[in-house]
Design an enzyme around this catalytic site. Structure first.
Site, PDB file in Angstrom:
ATOM      1  N   CYS A  34      33.951  39.007  44.618  1.00  0.00           N
ATOM      2  CA  CYS A  34      34.301  40.416  44.837  1.00  0.00           C
ATOM      3  C   CYS A  34      33.076  41.285  44.579  1.00  0.00           C
ATOM      4  O   CYS A  34      32.387  41.107  43.564  1.00  0.00           O
ATOM      5  CB  CYS A  34      35.435  40.815  43.892  1.00  0.00           C
ATOM      6  SG  CYS A  34      35.797  42.586  43.920  1.00  0.00           S
TER       7      CYS A  34
ATOM      8  N   GLU B 279      35.860  34.650  35.796  1.00  0.00           N
ATOM      9  CA  GLU B 279      34.989  35.811  35.977  1.00  0.00           C
ATOM     10  C   GLU B 279      34.025  35.956  34.803  1.00  0.00           C
ATOM     11  O   GLU B 279      32.841  36.266  34.979  1.00  0.00           O
ATOM     12  CB  GLU B 279      35.809  37.094  36.140  1.00  0.00           C
ATOM     13  CG  GLU B 279      34.938  38.307  36.425  1.00  0.00           C
ATOM     14  CD  GLU B 279      35.710  39.612  36.500  1.00  0.00           C
ATOM     15  OE1 GLU B 279      35.123  40.655  36.140  1.00  0.00           O
ATOM     16  OE2 GLU B 279      36.881  39.592  36.916  1.00  0.00           O
TER      17      GLU B 279
ATOM     18  N   SER C  88      46.334  39.592  43.342  1.00  0.00           N
ATOM     19  CA  SER C  88      46.190  38.380  44.153  1.00  0.00           C
ATOM     20  C   SER C  88      47.536  37.875  44.678  1.00  0.00           C
ATOM     21  O   SER C  88      47.616  36.764  45.193  1.00  0.00           O
ATOM     22  CB  SER C  88      45.499  37.279  43.335  1.00  0.00           C
ATOM     23  OG  SER C  88      46.085  37.144  42.057  1.00  0.00           O
TER      24      SER C  88
END
Length: 326
Positions: free
Chosen positions: A107, A137, A279
């Site tokens: 992203c 992440e 998501s």
């Protein structure tokens, strides 16, 4: 003797907007779909492209092969996609060493945090990352720099007890999918202890996380129960459930699909809130709403608290490929 048909109980269903897919998730899914369309199966994907089992299975059925590490990918020239959560620098370095063709679905808002970490390091600052240990992440962000360069802060208590390891200026960055309120408490503690700590020019928590949490805050106090459609390993979905509970809704549930609904928890409710993590596809939200319509006389009201019209560019290699709906 004619058996009476009992009327279904009335239910006000407050549907949060925005909800579900964000621009980063939509882009990541498109990257896998377009790669399959342009190059054919298989397309390898390192880690779940986004944290949602339904999405992963759908892409697997189209020819995507999900792996956890690059050593599971054969050297046959098939494309490899890196997930939306981002990866440590060692991953593309290994892909380049093996001359793999790879597409980065990180992203852009996660990439922004990566760039901040690298910039702070260039400016010789000691870096604190607010986030959850073990989340991909966080692993990807910490992996932008040599091991030990970034220190993880998970709680207010961590912020309260952190002792700087160097005499350098401190800087903080954060995971993009955290609780806005929890992060604000941690930042307040760090700022009180270290008044000159450097911070992002713009919040690292992404617009979609913030918007979805604000929508839940807006409805939670009116609801007897709130359902968050999302996966248990989805950070932003877990935070939505926590926000609902914190805002006074004591029945706040995180469900992947309608089949997981425990109907005993919804006896006698008058108002239900429904949202979805970033998501979670809309089809799963509709599945939950349909399940309630079978048992209740539903009056559905969409409660919109923000408009979203953000879109991110696809990788150059895929821009000439026909666009399919995500």
């Amino acid at each position: 003797m004619q058996t009476g048909v009992f009327p279904r109980p009335a239910l006000d269903l407050l549907l949060c907007a925005p909800r579900g897919f964000c621009a980063g998730v939509d882009r990541a899914i498109q990257i896998v779909e377009l790669a399959l369309e342009k190059y054919g199966a298989p397309v390898y994907v390192r880690h779940e492209i986004v944290h949602n089992k339904f999405v992963v299975e759908s892409l697997r059925n189209k020819g995507a092969v999900f792996v956890e590490e690059l050593d599971e990918v054969p050297d046959d020239g098939a494309p490899v996609v890196f997930s939306a959560h981002g990866v440590p620098k060692s991953v593309p370095a290994e892909a380049q060493r093996r001359e793999m063709f790879f597409l980065d679905a990180t992203c852009p808002l996660v990439s922004k945090v990566h760039k901040e970490a690298i910039l702070h390091n260039k400016r010789d600052r000691e870096i604190l990352l607010i986030g959850h240990a073990g989340h991909p992440e966080v692993i990807g962000t910490m992996g932008q720099l040599p091991e030990g360069t970034v220190s993880l802060i998970e709680t207010v208590e961590d912020a309260r007890t952190y002792e700087p390891r160097t005499g350098k200026q401190l800087a903080w960055i954060s995971q993009t999918t955290l609780s806005v309120d929890d992060t604000a408490e941690i930042v307040a503690e760090l700022s009180a202890r270290f008044p000159d700590i450097a911070q992002p020019h713009k919040d690292d928590i992404c617009y979609a996380t913030t918007n979805r949490q604000e929508a839940v805050k807006h409805i939670a106090g009116q609801c007897d129960a709130v359902i968050v459609v999302g996966a248990p390993n989805s950070s932003n979905s877990q935070r939505l459930r926590e926000v609902a509970a914190r805002e006074g809704c004591h029945k706040a549930f995180l469900l992947q699909r309608a089949g997981e609904i425990d109907w005993s928890q919804f006896d006698g409710i008058k108002t239900l809130g429904v949202t979805a993590g970033a998501s979670a596809p809309e089809v799963l939200v509709e599945e939950v709403i349909d399940a309630f319509r079978e048992r209740f006389e539903v009056c559905l009201k969409t409660v919109r608290t923000a408009e979203e019209n953000i879109a991110f560019n696809l990788p150059r290699e895929l821009r000439d490929a026909p666009v399919t709906s995500g």
